[in-house]
Design a protein around this motif. Structure first.
Motif, PDB file in Angstrom:
ATOM      1  N   ALA A   1       0.845  -1.194   0.000  1.00 14.53           N
ATOM      2  CA  ALA A   1       0.000   0.000   0.000  1.00 14.53           C
ATOM      3  C   ALA A   1       0.878   1.241   0.000  1.00 14.53           C
ATOM      4  O   ALA A   1       2.084   1.181   0.279  1.00 14.53           O
ATOM      5  N   SER A   2       0.256   2.388  -0.306  1.00 12.53           N
ATOM      6  CA  SER A   2       0.954   3.682  -0.264  1.00 12.53           C
ATOM      7  C   SER A   2       0.078   4.687   0.480  1.00 12.53           C
ATOM      8  O   SER A   2      -0.812   5.295  -0.106  1.00 12.53           O
ATOM      9  N   PRO A   3       0.315   4.875   1.779  1.00 16.72           N
ATOM     10  CA  PRO A   3      -0.524   5.778   2.567  1.00 16.72           C
ATOM     11  C   PRO A   3      -0.243   7.256   2.339  1.00 16.72           C
ATOM     12  O   PRO A   3      -0.986   8.108   2.825  1.00 16.72           O
ATOM     13  N   HIS A   4       0.838   7.579   1.627  1.00 18.65           N
ATOM     14  CA  HIS A   4       1.219   8.952   1.329  1.00 18.65           C
ATOM     15  C   HIS A   4       2.118   8.908   0.098  1.00 18.65           C
ATOM     16  O   HIS A   4       2.755   7.887  -0.174  1.00 18.65           O
ATOM     17  N   ALA A   5       2.159   9.999  -0.647  1.00 19.24           N
ATOM     18  CA  ALA A   5       2.950  10.003  -1.882  1.00 19.24           C
ATOM     19  C   ALA A   5       4.436   9.762  -1.633  1.00 19.24           C
ATOM     20  O   ALA A   5       5.154   9.323  -2.536  1.00 19.24           O
ATOM     21  N   ASN A   6       4.913  10.022  -0.418  1.00 20.46           N
ATOM     22  CA  ASN A   6       6.311   9.734  -0.086  1.00 20.46           C
ATOM     23  C   ASN A   6       6.503   8.354   0.528  1.00 20.46           C
ATOM     24  O   ASN A   6       7.653   7.957   0.800  1.00 20.46           O
ATOM     25  N   ALA A   7       5.417   7.625   0.791  1.00 15.67           N
ATOM     26  CA  ALA A   7       5.506   6.417   1.616  1.00 15.67           C
ATOM     27  C   ALA A   7       5.018   5.173   0.886  1.00 15.67           C
ATOM     28  O   ALA A   7       4.063   5.220   0.106  1.00 15.67           O
ATOM     29  N   LEU A   8       5.678   4.069   1.180  1.00 17.98           N
ATOM     30  CA  LEU A   8       5.295   2.775   0.627  1.00 17.98           C
ATOM     31  C   LEU A   8       5.372   1.716   1.720  1.00 17.98           C
ATOM     32  O   LEU A   8       6.377   1.621   2.431  1.00 17.98           O
ATOM     33  N   ILE A   9       4.311   0.940   1.864  1.00 17.53           N
ATOM     34  CA  ILE A   9       4.312  -0.245   2.716  1.00 17.53           C
ATOM     35  C   ILE A   9       4.616  -1.433   1.803  1.00 17.53           C
ATOM     36  O   ILE A   9       3.933  -1.639   0.794  1.00 17.53           O
ATOM     37  N   ALA A  10       5.646  -2.194   2.152  1.00 18.99           N
ATOM     38  CA  ALA A  10       6.113  -3.257   1.261  1.00 18.99           C
ATOM     39  C   ALA A  10       6.375  -4.548   2.019  1.00 18.99           C
ATOM     40  O   ALA A  10       6.590  -4.541   3.238  1.00 18.99           O
ATOM     41  N   LYS A  11       6.347  -5.643   1.283  1.00 20.82           N
ATOM     42  CA  LYS A  11       6.698  -6.928   1.861  1.00 20.82           C
ATOM     43  C   LYS A  11       8.200  -6.960   2.158  1.00 20.82           C
ATOM     44  O   LYS A  11       9.009  -6.547   1.334  1.00 20.82           O
ATOM     45  N   LYS A  12       8.552  -7.463   3.322  1.00 22.15           N
ATOM     46  CA  LYS A  12       9.959  -7.589   3.667  1.00 22.15           C
ATOM     47  C   LYS A  12      10.568  -8.752   2.898  1.00 22.15           C
ATOM     48  O   LYS A  12      10.002  -9.848   2.863  1.00 22.15           O
ATOM     49  N   CYS A  13      11.704  -8.516   2.290  1.00 24.29           N
ATOM     50  CA  CYS A  13      12.384  -9.549   1.497  1.00 24.29           C
ATOM     51  C   CYS A  13      13.858  -9.617   1.876  1.00 24.29           C
ATOM     52  O   CYS A  13      14.420  -8.665   2.435  1.00 24.29           O
ATOM     53  N   ARG A  14      14.463 -10.736   1.533  1.00 25.53           N
ATOM     54  CA  ARG A  14      15.925 -10.831   1.579  1.00 25.53           C
ATOM     55  C   ARG A  14      16.428 -10.295   0.243  1.00 25.53           C
ATOM     56  O   ARG A  14      16.316 -10.945  -0.788  1.00 25.53           O
ATOM     57  N   VAL A  15      16.940  -9.059   0.268  1.00 21.73           N
ATOM     58  CA  VAL A  15      17.328  -8.401  -0.981  1.00 21.73           C
ATOM     59  C   VAL A  15      18.585  -9.056  -1.540  1.00 21.73           C
ATOM     60  O   VAL A  15      19.582  -9.239  -0.831  1.00 21.73           O
ATOM     61  N   LEU A  16      18.544  -9.417  -2.795  1.00 20.04           N
ATOM     62  CA  LEU A  16      19.695 -10.053  -3.435  1.00 20.04           C
ATOM     63  C   LEU A  16      20.812  -9.023  -3.613  1.00 20.04           C
ATOM     64  O   LEU A  16      20.550  -7.870  -3.965  1.00 20.04           O
ATOM     65  N   PRO A  17      22.075  -9.421  -3.380  1.00 17.27           N
ATOM     66  CA  PRO A  17      23.184  -8.450  -3.323  1.00 17.27           C
ATOM     67  C   PRO A  17      23.758  -8.059  -4.675  1.00 17.27           C
ATOM     68  O   PRO A  17      24.944  -7.737  -4.788  1.00 17.27           O
ATOM     69  N   VAL A  18      22.931  -8.077  -5.707  1.00 19.16           N
ATOM     70  CA  VAL A  18      23.363  -7.700  -7.055  1.00 19.16           C
ATOM     71  C   VAL A  18      22.320  -6.772  -7.656  1.00 19.16           C
ATOM     72  O   VAL A  18      21.113  -7.028  -7.542  1.00 19.16           O
ATOM     73  N   GLU A  19      22.773  -5.688  -8.268  1.00 23.37           N
ATOM     74  CA  GLU A  19      21.876  -4.817  -9.007  1.00 23.37           C
ATOM     75  C   GLU A  19      21.887  -5.239 -10.470  1.00 23.37           C
ATOM     76  O   GLU A  19      22.953  -5.421 -11.059  1.00 23.37           O
ATOM     77  N   PHE A  20      20.710  -5.389 -11.035  1.00 24.38           N
ATOM     78  CA  PHE A  20      20.585  -5.816 -12.426  1.00 24.38           C
ATOM     79  C   PHE A  20      20.422  -4.573 -13.303  1.00 24.38           C
ATOM     80  O   PHE A  20      19.329  -4.052 -13.472  1.00 24.38           O
ATOM     81  N   VAL A  21      21.544  -4.101 -13.822  1.00 26.87           N
ATOM     82  CA  VAL A  21      21.549  -2.935 -14.692  1.00 26.87           C
ATOM     83  C   VAL A  21      21.335  -3.413 -16.125  1.00 26.87           C
ATOM     84  O   VAL A  21      22.043  -4.301 -16.600  1.00 26.87           O
ATOM     85  N   VAL A  22      20.352  -2.838 -16.796  1.00 22.60           N
ATOM     86  CA  VAL A  22      20.075  -3.186 -18.188  1.00 22.60           C
ATOM     87  C   VAL A  22      20.311  -1.939 -19.033  1.00 22.60           C
ATOM     88  O   VAL A  22      19.808  -0.857 -18.712  1.00 22.60           O
ATOM     89  N   ARG A  23      21.076  -2.094 -20.114  1.00 16.31           N
ATOM     90  CA  ARG A  23      21.483  -0.952 -20.928  1.00 16.31           C
ATOM     91  C   ARG A  23      21.076  -1.169 -22.379  1.00 16.31           C
ATOM     92  O   ARG A  23      21.275  -2.252 -22.930  1.00 16.31           O
ATOM     93  N   GLY A  24      20.547  -0.113 -22.973  1.00 10.48           N
ATOM     94  CA  GLY A  24      20.211  -0.159 -24.388  1.00 10.48           C
ATOM     95  C   GLY A  24      21.082   0.742 -25.231  1.00 10.48           C
ATOM     96  O   GLY A  24      21.050   0.666 -26.469  1.00 10.48           O
ATOM     97  N   TYR A  25      21.903   1.591 -24.567  1.00  9.21           N
ATOM     98  CA  TYR A  25      22.706   2.580 -25.280  1.00  9.21           C
ATOM     99  C   TYR A  25      24.107   2.687 -24.676  1.00  9.21           C
ATOM    100  O   TYR A  25      24.305   2.412 -23.491  1.00  9.21           O
ATOM    101  N   MET A  26      25.050   3.124 -25.487  1.00 10.85           N
ATOM    102  CA  MET A  26      26.431   3.327 -25.072  1.00 10.85           C
ATOM    103  C   MET A  26      26.564   4.721 -24.459  1.00 10.85           C
ATOM    104  O   MET A  26      26.797   5.706 -25.156  1.00 10.85           O
ATOM    105  N   THR A  27      26.357   4.823 -23.161  1.00 10.40           N
ATOM    106  CA  THR A  27      26.358   6.138 -22.527  1.00 10.40           C
ATOM    107  C   THR A  27      26.711   6.024 -21.050  1.00 10.40           C
ATOM    108  O   THR A  27      26.948   4.924 -20.535  1.00 10.40           O
TER     109      THR A  27
END
Length: 319
Positions: free
Chosen positions: A88-114
Motif C-alpha cells: 500500500a501507499s498511505p502517502h505520496a512519499n511512503a510505501l508499505i512493502a513486503k519484507k524480502c531478503r534483498v539479493l546483493p546484485v543490481e541488475f543494470v540493463v542498458r540499451g545505449y552506449m552512454t
C-alpha cells in the motif's frame, strides 16, 4: 508546476524523517529511510535527497513523491511479468512493502552506449574496455549510440563502490545461485523491453535502468525498491535524438544525468573532499524534469501530496 513554485519549495525539501514507530528498526539509505515494522512489512519513505557518485549532492523539491508515484505506476503495470513487493501507499512519499531478503546484485540493463559514472559502459569503453560484464563490444562505437541489443550488466552492491561483474563471476563468487541469476536476468530484460515500449509510446527513450530483486518469506523472487524512475533510469526525448546525434550533441535528457554532468564539469566528484553547491536554478530544473517525466509516463498532472507525512503513515498503521 511553475519554476517560481519549485524555487519556493527548495527550503522545504524532505531530507530526513522523524517518525517514531514502536518496535520498529530504522535504516537510512541514500534516498530512502526504511523502517522494519517487525511483522513482515517494511515502511519505505522516499525523501528528496539527491545522490550521485556514491555521495549526497543535495535535495530536489518533490523528488520523493515523484519517485514513489512513478514506481507505483510501473509496479502495477508490470505485475504480470514479475510480482513485486508493494502492499500500500498511505502517502505520496511512503510505501508499505513486503519484507524480502534483498539479493546483493543490481541488475543494470542498458540499451545505449552512454553514462558518466566510473561503472558506466561508456566510461569503460572510452578507456579501451571491449568486454563489459561478459559482453563483447564492437570497435568504433560513439557515445549515446544504441547498442546492438539490450545488455544485462550487473554490479555488486558493496559498501564502498559498486563493481561491474559477469554472470559467471556472480555464481562462482557466491553472490547468487545459478537459478537466482537466470530468473532475475530474464525478468530484468523483460521488464526493460516493456519499459522501452511504453516509453516509446510516450515520446521517450528508456536508455538504461537498474532493478533490484528480493526473496520473500514464501521463497518467491519479487522485484523491489523502485522501477523506471528518473533516479534509477536514464530517459531521453525521442523526437530530437537522431538530430542531436548527427550534430554531435548530447540527447535531450529528462533524468538526473545533466545534474551529474554539472558536477563532473566542476570537480572530481569521487575524490574532492568538498563539492560545489548547485545553484537553485539548477535544482529547480531537475525538479521540473522529474515532474515532466512523471506526467509523460503516467498521463497524470502532478499535484503534490500536501497531507502531513507522519500523520498519514501513523493513521494507516493504526488502522
Amino acid at each position: 508546476m511553475t519554476r517560481e513554485e519549485l524555487l519556493a519549495a527548495i527550503p522545504n525539501c524532505l531530507t530526513a524523517t522523524d517518525l517514531e514507530i514502536p518496535n520498529s528498526t530504522k535504516y537510512v539509505g541514500k534516498v530512502r529511510d526504511t523502517f522494519d515494522l517487525g511483522d513482515g512489512r517494511l515502511l519505505l519513505i522516499t525523501t528528496d535527497r539527491q545522490s550521485g557518485f556514491d555521495r549526497m549532492l543535495g535535495a530536489i523539491p518533490y523528488k520523493g513523491q515523484v519517485l514513489n508515484r512513478t514506481s507505483l505506476n510501473w509496479f502495477d503495470a508490470t505485475k504480470a511479468i514479475v510480482a513485486n513487493h508493494v502492499i500500500a501507499s498511505p502517502h505520496a512519499n511512503a510505501l508499505i512493502a513486503k519484507k524480502c531478503r534483498v539479493l546483493p546484485v543490481e541488475f543494470v540493463v542498458r540499451g545505449y552506449m552512454t553514462g558518466s559514472t566510473d561503472t558506466s559502459i561508456w566510461t569503460q569503453y572510452a578507456k579501451g574496455v571491449r568486454n563489459f560484464c561478459g559482453h563483447a563490444l564492437p570497435e568504433g562505437m560513439k557515445k549515446n549510440e544504441r547498442l546492438n541489443e539490450n545488455l544485462v550488466t550487473p554490479t555488486t552492491k558493496e559498501a564502498k563502490h559498486d563493481r561491474p561483474i559477469t554472470a559467471e563471476e556472480i555464481v562462482l563468487e557466491g553472490w547468487l545461485t545459478t537459478e537466482e541469476w537466470e530468473f532475475c536476468a530474464v525478468k530484468a530484460k523483460e521488464l526493460f523491453a516493456f519499459g522501452q515500449r511504453v516509453a516509446a509510446e510516450r515520446g521517450l527513450i528508456l536508455v538504461d535502468t537498474k532493478y533490484e530483486f528480493g526473496v520473500a518469506e514464501t521463497g518467491e523472487i519479487l522485484v523491489v525498491d523502485e522501477m523506471h524512475t528518473p533516479d534509477s533510469s536514464r530517459y531521453w526525448i525521442a523526437e530530437s535524438y537522431e538530430q542531436r546525434m548527427a550534430a554531435g550533441e548530447e540527447p535531450e535528457m529528462i533524468d538526473k544525468e545533466f545534474f551529474r554532468l554539472w558536477f563532473r564539469d566542476r570537480c572530481d566528484p569521487y575524490a574532492d573532499a568538498e563539492l560545489p553547491v548547485p545553484p537553485d536554478e539548477l535544482i529547480a530544473e531537475l525538479a521540473s524534469r522529474y515532474i515532466q517525466l512523471f506526467e509523460m509516463i503516467t498521463g497524470e498532472t502532478f499535484v503534490p501530496d500536501t497531507r502531513p507525512l507522519n500523520e498519514s503513515v501513523l493513521e494507516y498503521l493504526r488502522r
